[in-house]
Design an enzyme around this catalytic site. Structure first.
Site, PDB file in Angstrom:
ATOM      1  N   GLY A  48       0.909  -1.350   0.105  1.00 29.23           N
ATOM      2  CA  GLY A  48      -0.165   0.082   0.025  1.00 29.23           C
ATOM      3  C   GLY A  48       0.756   1.311   0.010  1.00 29.23           C
ATOM      4  N   CYS A  49       1.843   1.217   0.829  1.00 31.02           N
ATOM      5  CA  CYS A  49       2.766   2.244   0.703  1.00 31.02           C
ATOM      6  C   CYS A  49       3.434   2.832  -0.462  1.00 31.02           C
ATOM      7  CB  CYS A  49       3.627   2.301   2.303  1.00 31.02           C
ATOM      8  SG  CYS A  49       2.775   2.366   3.598  1.00 31.02           S
TER       9      CYS A  49
END
Length: 157
Positions: A48-49
């Site tokens: 996600g990051c």
């Protein structure tokens, strides 16, 4: 979920000075006179990051042209941030908040739900700071995917 230390539009942005991926100190005051997007993320090199950082990277020219700089802040060490930056070709500063003091001051660290459990952790958050150092937009619990496009629409970048 508690609303600890949440910032609101119009609040003064808490000042900070943090090391970047190369160990150089970057302060929020360095950007006075410009608008800056400050985003907090849990961990470099996680799916996600990485998606969120790459979306900021891919939108950086448009954000810069519209007068916005970008700063990413996580609890990772500068060395881990350097690996993340180099692996993903990130071209904006990544800052290390290992003790999470800045995240706490901005309301981006605290209780959150993770897979249904309440835990302490980084709350994925994005802020737009105006040229005078005030919060123009405070967004908490943002989703990594699609967030940058939505932000760009909202700020006209």
């Amino acid at each position: 979920m508690s609303e600890q230390n949440r910032l609101s539009d119009g609040d003064a942005a808490p000042e900070f000075s943090l090391p970047d991926a190369d160990g150089n100190t970057v302060s929020l005051s360095d950007f006075r006179g410009r608008s800056v997007v400050v985003y907090f993320y849990p961990a470099a090199s996680t799916p996600g990051c990485t998606k969120e950082a790459c979306d900021f990277r891919d939108s950086l020219a448009e954000l810069n042209e519209a007068g916005f700089d970008v700063l990413g802040i996580s609890p990772d060490t500068p060395a881990k941030l350097a690996k993340f930056r180099d692996a993903e070709g990130l071209t904006f500063p990544l800052l290390s908040d290992e003790d999470r003091a800045v995240m706490t001051a901005w309301g981006a660290f605290g209780e959150k739900k993770n897979y249904g459990k309440v835990v302490q952790g980084v709350i994925r958050s994005t802020f737009v700071v105006d040229p005078d150092g005030k919060i123009a937009k405070a967004l908490y619990n943002v989703k990594a995917t699609g967030h940058v496009d939505r932000l760009r629409r909202e700020i006209g970048a």
